[in-house]
Scaffold this active site. Structure first.
Site, PDB file in Angstrom:
ATOM      1  N   HIS A 277     -38.842  24.268  -2.352  1.00  0.00           N
ATOM      2  CA  HIS A 277     -38.153  25.131  -1.395  1.00  0.00           C
ATOM      3  C   HIS A 277     -38.266  26.568  -1.864  1.00  0.00           C
ATOM      4  O   HIS A 277     -38.229  26.832  -3.067  1.00  0.00           O
ATOM      5  CB  HIS A 277     -36.672  24.742  -1.271  1.00  0.00           C
ATOM      6  CG  HIS A 277     -36.050  25.275  -0.031  1.00  0.00           C
ATOM      7  ND1 HIS A 277     -35.511  26.540   0.037  1.00  0.00           N
ATOM      8  CD2 HIS A 277     -35.929  24.728   1.200  1.00  0.00           C
ATOM      9  CE1 HIS A 277     -35.080  26.740   1.260  1.00  0.00           C
ATOM     10  NE2 HIS A 277     -35.323  25.668   1.990  1.00  0.00           N
TER      11      HIS A 277
ATOM     12  N   ASP B 270     -35.774  17.339   3.890  1.00  0.00           N
ATOM     13  CA  ASP B 270     -36.678  16.488   4.657  1.00  0.00           C
ATOM     14  C   ASP B 270     -37.100  15.232   3.917  1.00  0.00           C
ATOM     15  O   ASP B 270     -37.805  14.389   4.475  1.00  0.00           O
ATOM     16  CB  ASP B 270     -37.933  17.290   5.049  1.00  0.00           C
ATOM     17  CG  ASP B 270     -37.592  18.394   6.031  1.00  0.00           C
ATOM     18  OD1 ASP B 270     -36.781  18.114   6.926  1.00  0.00           O
ATOM     19  OD2 ASP B 270     -38.108  19.501   5.892  1.00  0.00           O
TER      20      ASP B 270
HETATM   21  N1  CMC Z   1     -46.092  19.887  -3.915  1.00  0.00           N
HETATM   22  C1  CMC Z   1     -46.871  20.343  -4.919  1.00  0.00           C
HETATM   23  N2  CMC Z   1     -46.821  21.610  -5.389  1.00  0.00           N
HETATM   24  C2  CMC Z   1     -45.965  22.438  -4.809  1.00  0.00           C
HETATM   25  C3  CMC Z   1     -45.111  22.038  -3.757  1.00  0.00           C
HETATM   26  C4  CMC Z   1     -45.200  20.699  -3.307  1.00  0.00           C
HETATM   27  N3  CMC Z   1     -44.439  20.257  -2.304  1.00  0.00           N
HETATM   28  N4  CMC Z   1     -44.354  23.071  -3.352  1.00  0.00           N
HETATM   29  C5  CMC Z   1     -44.709  24.113  -4.119  1.00  0.00           C
HETATM   30  N5  CMC Z   1     -45.669  23.728  -5.013  1.00  0.00           N
HETATM   31  C6  CMC Z   1     -46.258  24.555  -6.084  1.00  0.00           C
HETATM   32  C7  CMC Z   1     -47.268  25.538  -5.530  1.00  0.00           C
HETATM   33  O1  CMC Z   1     -48.571  25.000  -5.535  1.00  0.00           O
HETATM   34  C8  CMC Z   1     -47.118  26.697  -6.509  1.00  0.00           C
HETATM   35  O2  CMC Z   1     -47.785  26.342  -7.699  1.00  0.00           O
HETATM   36  P1  CMC Z   1     -48.489  27.510  -8.604  1.00  0.00           P
HETATM   37  O3  CMC Z   1     -47.373  28.389  -9.061  1.00  0.00           O
HETATM   38  O4  CMC Z   1     -49.165  26.776  -9.688  1.00  0.00           O
HETATM   39  O5  CMC Z   1     -49.445  28.215  -7.678  1.00  0.00           O
HETATM   40  C9  CMC Z   1     -45.627  26.702  -6.824  1.00  0.00           C
HETATM   41  O6  CMC Z   1     -45.199  25.341  -6.627  1.00  0.00           O
HETATM   42  C10 CMC Z   1     -44.797  27.626  -5.927  1.00  0.00           C
HETATM   43  O7  CMC Z   1     -45.104  27.298  -4.571  1.00  0.00           O
HETATM   44  P2  CMC Z   1     -45.156  28.350  -3.386  1.00  0.00           P
HETATM   45  O8  CMC Z   1     -46.062  27.840  -2.329  1.00  0.00           O
HETATM   46  O9  CMC Z   1     -45.440  29.717  -3.938  1.00  0.00           O
HETATM   47  O10 CMC Z   1     -43.655  28.315  -2.902  1.00  0.00           O
HETATM   48  P3  CMC Z   1     -43.107  28.830  -1.518  1.00  0.00           P
HETATM   49  O11 CMC Z   1     -41.729  29.273  -1.777  1.00  0.00           O
HETATM   50  O12 CMC Z   1     -44.033  29.829  -0.904  1.00  0.00           O
HETATM   51  O13 CMC Z   1     -43.138  27.528  -0.575  1.00  0.00           O
HETATM   52  C11 CMC Z   1     -42.476  25.508   0.456  1.00  0.00           C
HETATM   53  C12 CMC Z   1     -42.018  26.746  -0.327  1.00  0.00           C
HETATM   54  C13 CMC Z   1     -41.260  24.749   0.964  1.00  0.00           C
HETATM   55  C14 CMC Z   1     -43.305  25.955   1.673  1.00  0.00           C
HETATM   56  C15 CMC Z   1     -43.327  24.607  -0.456  1.00  0.00           C
HETATM   57  O14 CMC Z   1     -42.543  24.145  -1.555  1.00  0.00           O
HETATM   58  C16 CMC Z   1     -43.938  23.421   0.276  1.00  0.00           C
HETATM   59  O15 CMC Z   1     -45.018  23.562   0.870  1.00  0.00           O
HETATM   60  N6  CMC Z   1     -43.262  22.220   0.274  1.00  0.00           N
HETATM   61  C17 CMC Z   1     -43.723  21.077   1.034  1.00  0.00           C
HETATM   62  C18 CMC Z   1     -43.303  21.228   2.495  1.00  0.00           C
HETATM   63  C19 CMC Z   1     -41.814  20.989   2.699  1.00  0.00           C
HETATM   64  O16 CMC Z   1     -41.246  20.016   2.203  1.00  0.00           O
HETATM   65  N7  CMC Z   1     -41.179  21.875   3.485  1.00  0.00           N
HETATM   66  C20 CMC Z   1     -39.778  21.731   3.865  1.00  0.00           C
HETATM   67  C21 CMC Z   1     -38.909  22.799   3.306  1.00  0.00           C
HETATM   68  S1  CMC Z   1     -37.163  22.422   3.488  1.00  0.00           S
HETATM   69  C22 CMC Z   1     -36.874  22.329   5.193  1.00  0.00           C
HETATM   70  C23 CMC Z   1     -37.095  23.613   5.895  1.00  0.00           C
HETATM   71  O17 CMC Z   1     -36.574  24.657   5.472  1.00  0.00           O
HETATM   72  O18 CMC Z   1     -37.749  23.594   6.916  1.00  0.00           O
END
Ligand code: CMC
Length: 440
Positions: A312, A370
């Site tokens: 998140h 989720d």
């Molecule tokens: N699986 C594997 N690696 C992950 C994941 C994941 N679900 N989420 C983040 N990472 C890694 C990402 O690759 C990055 O690694 P590095 O630092 O080595 O490059 C690090 O963690 C930080 O990730 P980010 O993409 O910079 O984080 P963000 O804040 O931009 O993204 C997120 C947040 C929710 C989009 C992301 O965690 C994600 O894609 N999660 C899966 C989708 C999901 O479950 N979304 C629902 C969110 S809660 C309900 C809502 O609000 O809608």
């Protein structure tokens, strides 16, 4: 940039090349981190760069507070677990919209207003016929929500508080009806009209599962579980879809169009679409022994695969909504006497393995809302393609509360982010000879 205090006021001092030090006020909200007010920066000929708004507050708001480090979520100051335990969804809707929990009389009046608006115009029925039967229900919802504005011409003055309030009531009341219709249409069943003697969640279950041949009997445990799901999804501060609603609304667009923008943004798998993606992923993993393969893929930078339902932007610990969701999941499966649930087995083991893996620990990746919601919805009999629709239904109150708040705030202005231009520098279009330009 240094920080300095002057009397009660605090400033950050920014030294820009060739300029006098710039004093930027530091603002403190009721709770949460201090915020540097950079509004004066533009006049100095500078912008800030913050893709994804990681360090940017685009507005101030009284509605929802999140402390991502501690895993705290408050609606109007009340903790989410207490609201889920002690209130029903309509009380929470009243709270989000009005700022306080309702008295008994206020609740009765509010419930009466919602009940009075659950029906949709019969002409809306024919809008559904324009969609292919196999359309994704979120595609249908994006279109139908926006189309509602065509039905309320006389109630769209965004400067009139009464119009704003009746729009909020209409949206909260009609979303379950529209959502259930999108499901009924997809399976070729006739639409089921709302029943106003049922609760908000009970009525939704009725519209989803009753048929002209057989009335659906609402199970109180399932009804309560669904109501909790609605509460947990009701608002979440300035996420992508709420920000989309605010940005669309900042131009003066009508609220139904703004909600359609919110639904479109919610659909993505990084946001509300994650509940659908998560259940599909758990099904794809299939058995506990295949989990290591998927964990390895999630960690592989050359593979776009991510664990859906994990991570998140704001929570760097367990999502407080996921905790309630996990308990509710067990309650529902017990009620339905589901002893062996392969998907739940995979989810539980996946959570255990991920939470002990250094990759997930170092990045603070925990289950989010989720992760368990799909298992509950699936057990209730709701098809996977409807999961994000249910999120949209529940989030509508949050969207419209933010939209309303924005209209009431004197500081609101049209949203207009800037950019760093990295395209071609100024260049001239070559003059073409008459012969060549005629050919083109
Ligand atoms: N699986 C594997 N690696 C992950 C994941 C994941 N679900 N989420 C983040 N990472 C890694 C990402 O690759 C990055 O690694 P590095 O630092 O080595 O490059 C690090 O963690 C930080 O990730 P980010 O993409 O910079 O984080 P963000 O804040 O931009 O993204 C997120 C947040 C929710 C989009 C992301 O965690 C994600 O894609 N999660 C899966 C989708 C999901 O479950 N979304 C629902 C969110 S809660 C309900 C809502 O609000 O809608």
């Amino acid at each position: 940039m240094d920080s300095a205090e002057k009397g009660e006021e605090k400033f950050a001092i920014l030294q820009l090349p060739g300029k006098e030090p710039l004093r930027l006020p530091i603002i403190k909200g009721t709770m949460g981190p201090e915020v540097i007010d950079i509004r004066a920066l533009g006049k100095q000929g500078y912008f800030t760069y913050d893709p994804g708004f990681v360090s940017t507050a685009a507005c101030s708001s009284r509605i929802t507070f999140i402390d991502g480090a501690k895993g705290v979520l408050l609606y109007r100051g009340y903790p989410i677990d207490q609201l889920a335990d002690r209130c029903n969804y309509l009380r929470v809707c009243y709270l989000l919209l009005n700022g306080e929990l309702p008295s008994k009389e206020q609740y009765q009046e509010f419930e009466g207003q919602i009940i009075h608006h659950t029906l949709v115009h019969e002409q809306i029925h024919s809008l559904y016929q324009a969609y292919r039967r196999d359309s994704h229900p979120m595609a249908v919802m994006c279109g139908i929500a926006g189309a509602l504005s065509a039905f309320y011409h006389d109630n769209l003055d965004i400067y009139d508080p009464e119009h704003r309030y009746s729009t909020a009531i209409r949206l909260i009341a009609k979303m379950p009806t529209l959502a259930a219709m999108s499901y009924k249409y997809s399976i070729g069943h006739p639409f089921v009209y709302p029943r106003n003697d049922l609760s908000y969640a009970g009525n939704f279950l009725h519209m989803m599962f009753s048929t002209p041949c057989e009335e659906y009997e609402v199970n109180p445990v399932i009804e309560k579980a669904l109501d909790k799901i609605f509460i947990l999804h009701a608002d979440h501060e300035q996420n992508a879809s709420t920000s989309s609603v605010r940005l669309a609304g900042s131009s003066g667009a009508n609220p139904y169009a703004c909600i359609a923008a919110g639904i479109a943004s919610l659909w993505g798998p990084a946001h509300g679409g994650a509940n659908e993606a998560c259940l599909r992923m758990l099904g794809q993993i299939g058995t506990v022994d295949r989990i290591p393969e998927f964990i390895a893929r999630a960690k592989d930078k050359n593979d776009p695969f991510r664990l859906s339902g994990f991570g998140h932007r704001v929570y760097k610990t367990y999502d407080p909504r996921a905790r309630v969701m996990r308990e509710t999941c067990h309650e529902v499966l017990n009620e339905l006497h589901i002893k062996n649930h392969p998907v739940l087995d995979v989810a539980t083991e996946l959570e255990r393995i991920a939470l002990s893996d250094p990759y997930f620990i170092e990045r603070n990746l925990y289950p989010n809302v989720d992760f368990y919601s799909g298992i509950i919805l699936n057990a209730i009999g709701i098809p996977t393609s409807m999961f994000t629709v249910i999120f949209a239904l529940a989030r509508t109150v949050g969207w419209i509360s933010h939209w309303t708040e924005m209209q009431e705030m004197p500081e609101s202005r049209i949203g207009r982010p800037r950019q760093i231009y990295i395209g071609k520098p100024l260049r001239a279009v070559k003059k073409q000879s008459k012969k060549t330009s005629n050919k083109q």
